[in-house]
Design an enzyme around this catalytic site. Structure first.
Site, mmCIF file in Angstrom:
data_model
loop_
_atom_site.group_PDB
_atom_site.id
_atom_site.type_symbol
_atom_site.label_atom_id
_atom_site.label_comp_id
_atom_site.label_asym_id
_atom_site.label_seq_id
_atom_site.Cartn_x
_atom_site.Cartn_y
_atom_site.Cartn_z
ATOM 1 N N HIS A 82 0.858 -1.187 0.000
ATOM 2 C CA HIS A 82 0.000 0.000 0.000
ATOM 3 C C HIS A 82 0.890 1.231 0.000
ATOM 4 O O HIS A 82 1.865 1.305 0.751
ATOM 5 C CB HIS A 82 -0.895 0.028 1.249
ATOM 6 C CG HIS A 82 -1.713 1.279 1.333
ATOM 7 N ND1 HIS A 82 -2.891 1.439 0.631
ATOM 8 C CD2 HIS A 82 -1.503 2.457 1.983
ATOM 9 C CE1 HIS A 82 -3.373 2.638 0.861
ATOM 10 N NE2 HIS A 82 -2.547 3.280 1.675
ATOM 11 N N ASP A 161 -15.690 2.078 6.439
ATOM 12 C CA ASP A 161 -14.678 3.054 6.004
ATOM 13 C C ASP A 161 -15.244 3.984 4.948
ATOM 14 O O ASP A 161 -14.926 5.181 4.928
ATOM 15 C CB ASP A 161 -13.425 2.359 5.477
ATOM 16 C CG ASP A 161 -12.385 3.374 5.043
ATOM 17 O OD1 ASP A 161 -11.917 4.133 5.910
ATOM 18 O OD2 ASP A 161 -12.080 3.461 3.841
ATOM 19 N N ARG A 168 -15.162 12.215 6.957
ATOM 20 C CA ARG A 168 -13.884 12.857 7.315
ATOM 21 C C ARG A 168 -13.478 13.878 6.265
ATOM 22 O O ARG A 168 -12.967 14.950 6.580
ATOM 23 C CB ARG A 168 -12.783 11.789 7.456
ATOM 24 C CG ARG A 168 -12.904 10.977 8.726
ATOM 25 C CD ARG A 168 -12.000 9.763 8.676
ATOM 26 N NE ARG A 168 -10.613 10.126 8.493
ATOM 27 C CZ ARG A 168 -9.704 9.340 7.921
ATOM 28 N NH1 ARG A 168 -10.039 8.155 7.480
ATOM 29 N NH2 ARG A 168 -8.464 9.752 7.813
ATOM 30 N N SER A 183 -8.397 3.392 8.765
ATOM 31 C CA SER A 183 -8.959 3.401 7.418
ATOM 32 C C SER A 183 -8.128 2.530 6.472
ATOM 33 O O SER A 183 -8.654 1.662 5.767
ATOM 34 C CB SER A 183 -9.004 4.848 6.917
ATOM 35 O OG SER A 183 -9.277 4.905 5.551
ATOM 36 N N LYS A 187 -8.934 -1.911 5.429
ATOM 37 C CA LYS A 187 -9.090 -2.374 4.049
ATOM 38 C C LYS A 187 -8.046 -3.455 3.717
ATOM 39 O O LYS A 187 -8.350 -4.433 3.056
ATOM 40 C CB LYS A 187 -8.974 -1.195 3.079
ATOM 41 C CG LYS A 187 -10.228 -0.308 3.143
ATOM 42 C CD LYS A 187 -10.115 0.917 2.271
ATOM 43 C CE LYS A 187 -9.214 1.956 2.863
ATOM 44 N NZ LYS A 187 -9.402 3.322 2.453
#
Ligand code: URA
Length: 435
Positions: A82, A161, A168, A183, A187
């Site tokens: 990520h 999320d 947010r 968050s 995932k």
């Protein structure tokens, strides 16, 4: 549940229990809490923070708010990468097929770009026919048969999320480390991974502008990922300069394919190989950093990941003939102009923020979630800091929809690049690795 008392507890700096956080997430997912109360809760968390136990509980509750991918038992470890995002960051595209060829399964659930940072799904959407929206069953099927898939989160994955992130975004509560950690990791944990490598970027075009903030975020994610049973590492990488020589959706696909062909820019190739090497070490498939790097490099050089890329594209509905025709074009945007160096010297600035803003304003990125992207716009042939350029030589090419856009982009690009008589000290791309 008395939600008001939980907001007050967090407002006053008290610690919430796992049960309380699970109840909040469950009620949020079911739409049982008014958005004004959720927004107040998020603001209380923004100011008071969450401790590690609370962050873990929130993350796990968010992961379990929807489907978690389930894979059959298999000797190939499940891994992913990520990135916190930047300009020209296309690492996921060559990395997924490389990892599949190294004996991993890669359920790469990715996102779209917003603002100046690009999104992997937008890049893939520039490929004729490529499907980034897949049902859960098809995701697992492709991972099992091909070894890798790159697609979006399904409607049923981590719905908490989706709701919280949207709130947010409009309540000024995005830059909160526990909320970002929950968050991102909720995932990633929903992918059922064995190992995860994080690329946490810092610099003028990154989410985290300073290395110290990036380190804080990376540390929190590494701790929590490992606590949740996923072997997690993080790299802190520089995002003051774009990655590679191309930025913009289709242009980045082209550069990714060049990387898979053993060509393309060295910084991109280096980062792809480093991500793969870390995952080889994290899963015990390599015994030393040098061996891991060599294993990744031999595999990339073999050409197998390039063929795997085609296999993944076909599995995801791409039209290979149309893709290859598009790939053979020098450019697919209506207008291409070159930024020329006014004098000879060494490139001393290639500012990722300005370049990202220009691409977004050309129409290659989104100003709002609903903006429509023109996939073929962007920049390529970028010269990078430390490289020699002669007067009149090309510093970058701008791909635009029309002449007037190209003209205004050229004017702004003059600020993005600087040429100096002396070669600047070489900058590092990877600054730290957190284990
Ligand atoms: N990316 C995410 O998915 N979530 C955040 O909170 C920030 C970046």
């Amino acid at each position: 549940m008395n939600f008001l008392s939980l907001i007050e507890a967090k407002r006053d700096g008290r610690t919430l229990t796992a049960d309380q956080l699970q109840a909040i997430v469950a009620a949020c997912t079911a739409g049982e809490i008014p958005e004004y109360q959720l927004a107040a809760f998020l603001m209380a968390v923004f100011f008071r923070g969450l401790n590690t136990t609370e962050t873990t509980a929130l993350t796990l509750a968010m992961r379990d708010s929807g489907d978690v991918l389930k894979f059959p038992k298999d000797k190939r470890p499940l891994v992913d990468k990520h990135s916190t995002g930047g300009v020209g960051d296309k690492v996921s595209l060559p990395l997924a097929p490389l990892l599949a060829c190294l004996g991993f399964r890669v359920p790469m659930i990715s996102g779209r770009g917003l603002g100046i940072t690009g999104g992997t799904l937008d890049k893939l959407d520039s490929i004729p026919g490529f499907q980034t929206t897949l049902p859960t069953e098809r995701i697992t099927e492709i991972v099992q048969s091909v070894g890798c898939v790159i697609c979006g989160q399904t409607e049923r994955m981590v719905p908490a999320d989706k709701k919280l992130y949207a709130l947010r975004d409009v309540t000024g509560t995005v830059p909160s480390i526990p909320l970002i950690v929950a968050s991102i990791l909720s995932k990633k944990l929903a992918e059922g991974l064995d190992a995860l490598i994080l690329d946490v970027k810092f610099g003028c075009a990154a989410f985290m502008q300073t290395k110290a903030d990036a380190r804080k975020l990376a540390k929190a994610m590494v701790t929590l990922g490992n606590q949740c049973g996923v072997n997690t590492r993080a790299m802190l990488t520089d995002m003051n300069t774009p990655l590679g020589r191309a930025a913009g959706n289709w242009l980045e696909v082209k550069e990714s394919v060049a990387c898979l062909d053993g060509k393309g820019p060295t910084d991109l190739r280096g980062l792809v190989l480093d991500c793969a090497a870390h995952l080889l070490l994290q899963t015990g498939k390599s015994k030393s950093p040098a061996a891991a790097h060599q294993q990744a490099e031999v595999c990339l050089n073999s050409g197998a990941p390039r063929r795997k890329w085609d296999e993944m594209m076909v599995a995801q509905g791409a039209d290979l003939t149309a893709f290859n025709q598009k790939l053979a074009c020098d450019h697919t945007a209506p207008v291409v102009v070159e930024l020329k160096a006014a004098k000879s010297g060494f490139v001393s600035r290639c500012d990722a923020r300005i370049i990202g803003e220009v691409i977004r304003d050309l129409g290659g990125g989104r100003l709002t979630k609903d903006s429509v992207i023109h996939y073929d716009l962007g920049v390529d042939q970028m010269m990078k800091p430390g490289e020699r350029v002669e007067a009149g030589g090309t510093l970058a090419r701008i791909h635009a929809a029309k002449d007037t856009d190209a003209k205004s982009a050229l004017a702004r690009f003059k600020e993005a690049f600087a040429v100096s008589p002396r070669r600047p000290a070489p900058g590092k791309l990877i600054h730290e690795v957190l284990i």
